[in-house]
Motif scaffolding. Structure first.
Motif, short mmCIF file in Angstrom:
data_model
loop_
_atom_site.label_atom_id
_atom_site.label_comp_id
_atom_site.label_asym_id
_atom_site.label_seq_id
_atom_site.Cartn_x
_atom_site.Cartn_y
_atom_site.Cartn_z
N ALA A 92 113.52 77.37 16.88
CA ALA A 92 113.38 78.09 18.04
C ALA A 92 114.62 78.57 18.61
O ALA A 92 115.85 78.04 18.10
N GLN A 93 114.80 79.66 19.17
CA GLN A 93 115.89 80.41 19.68
C GLN A 93 115.66 81.09 20.98
O GLN A 93 114.50 81.46 21.49
N ASN A 94 116.94 81.33 21.92
CA ASN A 94 116.82 82.10 23.02
C ASN A 94 115.84 81.38 24.21
O ASN A 94 115.47 82.09 25.01
N LEU A 95 115.82 80.06 24.03
CA LEU A 95 114.85 79.34 25.06
C LEU A 95 115.83 78.27 25.80
O LEU A 95 116.93 77.99 25.14
N SER A 97 117.51 75.09 26.54
CA SER A 97 117.68 73.91 25.24
C SER A 97 116.70 72.84 25.73
O SER A 97 116.34 71.97 24.94
N ASN A 98 116.47 72.38 27.06
CA ASN A 98 115.72 71.32 27.43
C ASN A 98 114.21 71.42 27.33
O ASN A 98 113.41 70.70 27.64
N LEU A 99 113.90 72.56 26.66
CA LEU A 99 112.54 73.09 26.55
C LEU A 99 112.01 72.77 25.19
O LEU A 99 110.82 72.40 24.73
N MET A 100 113.03 72.56 24.03
CA MET A 100 112.54 72.61 22.91
C MET A 100 112.42 71.25 22.39
O MET A 100 113.13 70.41 23.07
N THR A 105 112.03 72.59 17.52
CA THR A 105 111.01 73.04 17.45
C THR A 105 110.48 73.71 18.72
O THR A 105 110.85 73.16 19.68
N ILE A 106 109.63 74.47 18.74
CA ILE A 106 109.05 74.84 20.07
C ILE A 106 107.38 75.31 19.69
O ILE A 106 107.02 75.88 18.70
N ALA A 107 106.54 75.11 20.83
CA ALA A 107 105.23 75.16 20.79
C ALA A 107 104.85 76.49 21.48
O ALA A 107 105.42 76.62 22.79
N ILE A 108 104.45 77.74 20.87
CA ILE A 108 104.04 78.77 21.43
C ILE A 108 102.76 79.23 21.32
O ILE A 108 101.97 79.30 20.23
N ARG A 109 102.10 79.70 22.25
CA ARG A 109 100.65 80.48 22.08
C ARG A 109 100.83 82.05 22.76
O ARG A 109 101.44 82.06 23.87
N ILE A 110 99.76 82.70 22.08
CA ILE A 110 99.66 84.10 22.81
C ILE A 110 98.30 84.05 23.33
O ILE A 110 97.22 84.00 22.51
N PRO A 111 98.13 83.98 24.60
CA PRO A 111 96.98 83.75 25.33
C PRO A 111 96.12 85.20 25.23
O PRO A 111 96.82 86.32 25.07
#
Length: 186
Positions: A92-95, A97-100, A105-111
């Motif tokens: 993950a990038q550009n988020l 830091s406490n979200l990842m 890794t990062i969990a992402i959805r395109i709703p």
């Protein structure tokens, strides 16, 4: 709907939190790049910040801002999924830091939801999307089931789709850059 998007965006840009309808369940959200806003979400949910949160983005173009390398299978999964599907990506990038997660890794959805699409598009970025409940309590299936402390704890409650009944959260798939696929939640 545009009025609600404008009000929600103003709150998000100021580092605030919102309660909003998603393509799955009612969510608590904030600007996914704002560390202080993410802290507010964890505090409201009474959740350890070692447990990563989900983000929503408008489309695959926006996804590229937050994931260094999108596995080719990810776009295929997004295209063919017949229900809301969240993918956990490596690097993950550009988020915030406490979200990842600790492993970056990062969990992402395109709703597949017009309100969420417009909200992310107008913010021009990812929005945190975690279920509107205190950690350890059941996910509310409707607006009426949202706990008073959550309703009072956010900075803005979106006034749309209060009648919506949600059956369950999204599926979650972990898709590593090495091609390993793991179903986290079906």
């Amino acid at each position: 709907m545009q009025d609600q998007i404008t009000k929600a965006i103003a709150v998000l840009k100021q580092g605030g939190t919102i309660l909003y309808p998603t393509d799955t369940v009612w969510g608590i959200g904030c600007d996914a790049t704002n560390i202080e806003a993410v802290k507010k979400v964890y505090a409201l949910k009474q959740r350890e910040d070692s447990k990563a949160l989900i983000c929503l983005v408008a489309d695959d173009r926006m996804l590229k801002k937050y994931v260094k390398q999108i596995p080719p299978a990810a776009l295929n999964i997004i295209d063919i999924a017949d229900k809301p599907t969240t993918i956990i990506y490596d690097n993950a990038q550009n988020l915030a830091s406490n979200l990842m997660a600790e492993d970056q890794t990062i969990a992402i959805r395109i709703p597949d939801d017009e309100f969420c699409y417009q909200l992310s598009r107008k913010l021009n970025g990812a929005i945190v999307s975690t279920s509107a409940n205190i950690s350890g309590y059941p996910t509310p299936k409707s607006f009426k089931e949202i706990a008073p402390e959550v309703l009072k704890g956010v900075d803005y409650v979106v006034n749309l789709h209060h009648e919506k009944i949600c059956n369950k959260p999204s599926s979650i798939i972990k898709l590593s850059n090495q091609g390993i696929v793991k179903i986290i939640r079906a």
